[in-house]
Design a protein around this motif. Structure first.
Motif, PDB file in Angstrom:
ATOM      1  N   LEU B 249       0.752  -0.944  -0.381  1.00  0.00           N
ATOM      2  CA  LEU B 249      -0.109  -0.488   0.099  1.00  0.00           C
ATOM      3  C   LEU B 249       0.290   1.343  -0.022  1.00  0.00           C
ATOM      4  O   LEU B 249       0.985   2.496  -1.026  1.00  0.00           O
ATOM      5  CB  LEU B 249      -1.165   0.157   0.299  1.00  0.00           C
ATOM      6  CG  LEU B 249      -2.260   1.004   1.091  1.00  0.00           C
ATOM      7  CD1 LEU B 249      -3.183   0.202  -0.030  1.00  0.00           C
ATOM      8  CD2 LEU B 249      -2.942   1.160   2.135  1.00  0.00           C
ATOM      9  N   ILE B 250       1.790   0.982   0.972  1.00  0.00           N
ATOM     10  CA  ILE B 250       2.457   2.276   1.002  1.00  0.00           C
ATOM     11  C   ILE B 250       3.695   2.600  -0.677  1.00  0.00           C
ATOM     12  O   ILE B 250       3.305   3.694  -0.578  1.00  0.00           O
ATOM     13  CB  ILE B 250       4.074   2.384   1.398  1.00  0.00           C
ATOM     14  CG1 ILE B 250       3.377   2.493   3.175  1.00  0.00           C
ATOM     15  CG2 ILE B 250       4.751   2.880   1.999  1.00  0.00           C
ATOM     16  CD1 ILE B 250       2.704   3.514   3.808  1.00  0.00           C
ATOM     17  N   ALA B 251       3.898   1.182  -0.705  1.00  0.00           N
ATOM     18  CA  ALA B 251       4.739   1.527  -2.064  1.00  0.00           C
ATOM     19  C   ALA B 251       3.362   2.325  -3.240  1.00  0.00           C
ATOM     20  O   ALA B 251       4.394   2.649  -4.191  1.00  0.00           O
ATOM     21  CB  ALA B 251       5.358  -0.366  -2.661  1.00  0.00           C
ATOM     22  N   PHE B 252       2.858   1.943  -3.553  1.00  0.00           N
ATOM     23  CA  PHE B 252       1.180   1.842  -4.266  1.00  0.00           C
ATOM     24  C   PHE B 252       1.043   3.414  -3.742  1.00  0.00           C
ATOM     25  O   PHE B 252       1.387   4.453  -4.805  1.00  0.00           O
ATOM     26  CB  PHE B 252       0.357   1.672  -4.013  1.00  0.00           C
ATOM     27  CG  PHE B 252      -1.086   1.494  -5.353  1.00  0.00           C
ATOM     28  CD1 PHE B 252      -0.886   0.774  -6.487  1.00  0.00           C
ATOM     29  CD2 PHE B 252      -1.267   2.394  -4.697  1.00  0.00           C
ATOM     30  CE1 PHE B 252      -2.465   1.892  -7.242  1.00  0.00           C
ATOM     31  CE2 PHE B 252      -2.767   2.804  -5.497  1.00  0.00           C
ATOM     32  CZ  PHE B 252      -3.102   2.769  -7.036  1.00  0.00           C
ATOM     33  N   ILE B 253       1.164   3.931  -3.125  1.00  0.00           N
ATOM     34  CA  ILE B 253       0.979   5.508  -2.537  1.00  0.00           C
ATOM     35  C   ILE B 253       2.190   6.053  -2.985  1.00  0.00           C
ATOM     36  O   ILE B 253       1.671   7.390  -3.573  1.00  0.00           O
ATOM     37  CB  ILE B 253       0.585   6.187  -1.224  1.00  0.00           C
ATOM     38  CG1 ILE B 253      -0.683   5.228  -0.591  1.00  0.00           C
ATOM     39  CG2 ILE B 253       0.077   7.162  -0.726  1.00  0.00           C
ATOM     40  CD1 ILE B 253      -1.360   4.861   0.542  1.00  0.00           C
ATOM     41  N   PHE B 254       2.791   5.549  -2.784  1.00  0.00           N
ATOM     42  CA  PHE B 254       4.297   6.221  -3.097  1.00  0.00           C
ATOM     43  C   PHE B 254       4.624   6.595  -4.855  1.00  0.00           C
ATOM     44  O   PHE B 254       5.169   7.468  -5.025  1.00  0.00           O
ATOM     45  CB  PHE B 254       5.438   5.958  -2.374  1.00  0.00           C
ATOM     46  CG  PHE B 254       7.160   6.145  -2.580  1.00  0.00           C
ATOM     47  CD1 PHE B 254       7.602   7.555  -2.337  1.00  0.00           C
ATOM     48  CD2 PHE B 254       7.786   5.729  -3.949  1.00  0.00           C
ATOM     49  CE1 PHE B 254       8.540   8.515  -2.212  1.00  0.00           C
ATOM     50  CE2 PHE B 254       8.425   6.761  -3.811  1.00  0.00           C
ATOM     51  CZ  PHE B 254       9.936   7.815  -3.158  1.00  0.00           C
ATOM     52  N   LEU B 255       4.104   5.758  -5.558  1.00  0.00           N
ATOM     53  CA  LEU B 255       4.867   5.262  -7.028  1.00  0.00           C
ATOM     54  C   LEU B 255       3.206   6.407  -7.375  1.00  0.00           C
ATOM     55  O   LEU B 255       3.572   6.986  -8.751  1.00  0.00           O
ATOM     56  CB  LEU B 255       4.641   3.795  -7.024  1.00  0.00           C
ATOM     57  CG  LEU B 255       5.780   3.554  -7.288  1.00  0.00           C
ATOM     58  CD1 LEU B 255       5.066   1.888  -7.410  1.00  0.00           C
ATOM     59  CD2 LEU B 255       6.560   3.349  -8.177  1.00  0.00           C
ATOM     60  N   ARG B 256       2.187   6.392  -6.780  1.00  0.00           N
ATOM     61  CA  ARG B 256       1.341   7.211  -7.178  1.00  0.00           C
ATOM     62  C   ARG B 256       1.343   8.345  -7.218  1.00  0.00           C
ATOM     63  O   ARG B 256       1.413   9.810  -8.261  1.00  0.00           O
ATOM     64  CB  ARG B 256      -0.503   6.489  -6.656  1.00  0.00           C
ATOM     65  CG  ARG B 256      -1.544   7.193  -6.894  1.00  0.00           C
ATOM     66  CD  ARG B 256      -2.090   7.480  -8.178  1.00  0.00           C
ATOM     67  NE  ARG B 256      -3.573   7.679  -8.631  1.00  0.00           N
ATOM     68  CZ  ARG B 256      -3.536   7.321  -9.814  1.00  0.00           C
ATOM     69  NH1 ARG B 256      -3.680   7.042 -10.969  1.00  0.00           N
ATOM     70  NH2 ARG B 256      -4.447   8.345 -10.117  1.00  0.00           N
ATOM     71  N   ARG B 257       2.003   9.283  -6.126  1.00  0.00           N
ATOM     72  CA  ARG B 257       2.056  10.364  -6.036  1.00  0.00           C
ATOM     73  C   ARG B 257       3.649  11.246  -6.474  1.00  0.00           C
ATOM     74  O   ARG B 257       4.118  12.222  -7.298  1.00  0.00           O
ATOM     75  CB  ARG B 257       2.563  10.523  -3.850  1.00  0.00           C
ATOM     76  CG  ARG B 257       1.781  10.403  -3.375  1.00  0.00           C
ATOM     77  CD  ARG B 257       2.160  10.814  -1.760  1.00  0.00           C
ATOM     78  NE  ARG B 257       2.515  12.403  -1.977  1.00  0.00           N
ATOM     79  CZ  ARG B 257       2.465  13.416  -1.286  1.00  0.00           C
ATOM     80  NH1 ARG B 257       1.140  13.042  -1.423  1.00  0.00           N
ATOM     81  NH2 ARG B 257       2.460  14.535  -1.357  1.00  0.00           N
ATOM     82  N   ILE B 258       4.144   9.572  -7.576  1.00  0.00           N
ATOM     83  CA  ILE B 258       5.653  10.185  -7.990  1.00  0.00           C
ATOM     84  C   ILE B 258       4.984  10.743  -9.226  1.00  0.00           C
ATOM     85  O   ILE B 258       4.927  11.323 -10.045  1.00  0.00           O
ATOM     86  CB  ILE B 258       6.297   8.958  -8.436  1.00  0.00           C
ATOM     87  CG1 ILE B 258       7.764   8.962  -6.176  1.00  0.00           C
ATOM     88  CG2 ILE B 258       7.686   9.107  -9.225  1.00  0.00           C
ATOM     89  CD1 ILE B 258       8.644   7.880  -6.228  1.00  0.00           C
ATOM     90  N   LYS B 259       4.335   9.634 -10.208  1.00  0.00           N
ATOM     91  CA  LYS B 259       3.739   9.532 -10.812  1.00  0.00           C
ATOM     92  C   LYS B 259       2.862  10.410 -10.712  1.00  0.00           C
ATOM     93  O   LYS B 259       2.465  11.819 -12.403  1.00  0.00           O
ATOM     94  CB  LYS B 259       2.564   9.213 -11.478  1.00  0.00           C
ATOM     95  CG  LYS B 259       2.064   8.350 -12.632  1.00  0.00           C
ATOM     96  CD  LYS B 259       1.422   7.084 -12.972  1.00  0.00           C
ATOM     97  CE  LYS B 259       1.122   7.386 -14.792  1.00  0.00           C
ATOM     98  NZ  LYS B 259       0.437   6.024 -15.413  1.00  0.00           N
TER      99      LYS B 259
END
Lengths: 219, 309
Positions: B249-259
């Motif tokens: 979940l953290i990775a998903f949120i992080f990647l999403r924010r990066i995107k």
């Protein structure tokens, strides 16, 4: 590239259309020679209610943030008897001044979506900054995403679909440009010249032309 | 099989005649021939009689345990296992199960009255099922009931019990496994006999009910066992799974924010102006949505004046 009037292919540096002689002056004669001041979202046709307008502005802002070099403009109007979206788009791109766009951004960094609900036609034009990266097919794909919505009169939904696809296309093109800048540079570079001023990257790409140039230089 | 014995006897007969011819004594020849003729007429038995030394154990007394194997045909470990099962059955059922183990090629001398054994040993005490089980030849098994329940259990039910037990036994190849299957099935059938004795009318047609109920209970047991295993696994691995989900979940949120925050740039190239336009010229598409029959696909190739009114 195609002429906005006769839709025939033209050379990338043609001063006028070799087929019909069309220039910006012809468009000015038709639509006016003076600059017009507009906003990036101008709904002259009155097809976007307040709520829809907010959604569209939000989508435009997102794209503008994601691509800091460029800006978007959506212009709706009823062209009436002079309806020719392609020519009007060309004219608008070159004669409009966007009051809500940063002064350091000239119109060559703009993408204009023109929508005429009366003639039921829409067009998309873009400035020279995006000339190497976008083409007619890309813009047509964006417009075709909105086709079904516009048929039913859901203009805002159609615009949003169109912008969503445009966002994806621009992302893809930007990544491609990052990987292969020479490929895109070659698309807009002028023809080979004998004085050697042509840059090395163009020469590297068009090997056939190099051989020809060398022969001529030797002779 | 009968033909085999007849042929064997005929073979012996002919060889005997040959021997007799060699002696050249007509009287002896006649006697031998007579004897052989009698042998052919008399059906030879393929089973050997149980040795007399073991007969008392089979017939002379009421057995002290549920499994009787005086010849030690089963071996000590198998004997103990089967005996334990029969003891367990006796503890669980009101009808005892006595099993006499006899060799597959043996037989109890026919002159001995086995009914007499039942009446003498099993007429008192708890009701019992008595089985003469022929090791390695379960199809020869003999099924008897103690006199107290003979009337209550129908012949059909008895036959069914024996048949199904034999079928279960024959599904196995090893004699010890055959006996195990036989006893298990017989124990089940005895349970239904008990119910018949208790007067449960619903238990009359026992076969389908037995099958369905057994299957259901077995399925339920298996299901609960699986569930228990899954629960224990879930408890064991839940911290890891929770951690994995959290990290994902953290990775998903992080990647999403990066995107979302990603910024895209285009390289700038010099483009020569066209058609007198300072900002852009002559590129881009036009689409008409005046008519639903004109699809976007049909408008893909932008042709001269195609969109003019």
């Amino acid at each position: 590239m195609k002429c906005p009037r006769c839709v025939q292919r033209i050379h990338r540096a043609a001063a006028s259309c070799p087929h019909c002689g069309f220039t910006l002056a012809d468009a000015e004669a038709r639509f006016g020679a003076t600059e017009i001041h507009i906003l990036s979202l101008t709904d002259n046709a009155g097809i976007l209610p307040r709520g829809d307008r907010g959604r569209v502005e939000c989508a435009m802002r997102k794209i503008t943030l994601r691509f800091p070099q460029i800006f978007l403009s959506i212009y709706t109007c009823t062209l009436g008897e002079i309806a020719d979206v392609r020519q009007f788009g060309f004219w608008l791109l070159n004669r409009s001044v966007l009051d809500d766009v940063a002064a350091d951004k000239s119109n060559d960094a703009g993408i204009f979506l023109i929508l005429d609900p009366e003639s039921k036609a829409a067009g998309m034009v873009f400035g020279y900054l995006l000339d190497p990266f976008l083409d007619e097919v890309d813009t047509f794909e964006c417009l075709s995403r909105a086709h079904a919505h516009w048929l039913e009169g859901n203009y805002a939904d159609g615009i949003l679909r169109c912008l969503t696809h445009l966002d994806l296309v621009l992302q893809k093109k930007s990544q491609q440009a990052k990987r292969k800048p020479k490929f895109f540079e070659q698309k807009v570079s002028g023809p080979a010249r004998l004085d050697g001023s042509r840059n090395a990257s163009n020469a590297a790409i068009s090997g056939g032309v190099i051989a020809e140039v060398k022969q001529e230089v030797d002779s | 099989m009968k033909w085999f014995w007849l042929a064997l006897a005929a073979g012996i007969h002919s060889s005997a005649i040959a021997q007799v011819e060699a002696t050249d004594t007509p009287v002896e020849t006649a006697q031998v021939e007579l004897a052989l003729t009698e042998k052919i007429v008399e059906e030879p038995s393929k089973f050997i009689k149980v040795s007399e030394e073991f007969l008392p154990a089979y017939l002379a007394e009421r057995p002290s345990q549920f499994l009787i194997d005086p010849q030690n045909l089963l071996g000590s470990s198998t004997f103990q296992e089967r005996l334990e099962f029969l003891n367990y059955h006796a503890g669980d059922s009101s009808i005892d199960l006595f099993v006499y183990v006899i060799g597959g090629d043996q037989q109890i001398p026919s002159e001995i009255d086995q009914q007499d054994r039942l009446s003498r040993f099993f007429s008192t005490g708890r009701p019992a099922v008595v089985v003469d089980y022929y090791l390695g030849a379960p199809q020869r098994s003999v099924f008897s009931l103690s006199p107290s329940i003979t009337e209550a259990i129908s012949v059909a039910e008895r036959n069914r019990a024996l048949e199904s037990s034999i079928m279960q036994a024959l599904a196995k190849t090893k004699p010890s496994e055959q006996l195990e299957s036989f006893l298990a099935q017989m124990s089940i059938r005895i349970y239904w006999m008990e119910r018949m004795l208790a007067g449960e009318a619903a238990a009359r047609d026992v076969r389908p009910v037995l099958t369905v109920e057994n299957r259901l209970s077995a399925a339920k047991l298996a299901k609960s066992e699986k569930l228990r295993r899954l629960q224990s696994l879930a408890i064991q691995f839940s911290p890891f799974v929770a951690l994995l989900v959290f990290i994902s979940l953290i990775a998903f949120i992080f990647l999403r924010r990066i995107k979302i925050r990603a910024r895209y740039h285009f390289p700038l190239f010099d483009v020569e102006p066209r058609l007198g336009g300072a900002n852009g010229a002559g590129v881009g598409a036009v689409i008409s949505f005046a008519n639903a029959t004109i699809s976007p696909a049909s408008q893909r190739d932008q042709v001269p004046d195609s969109l003019h009114r």
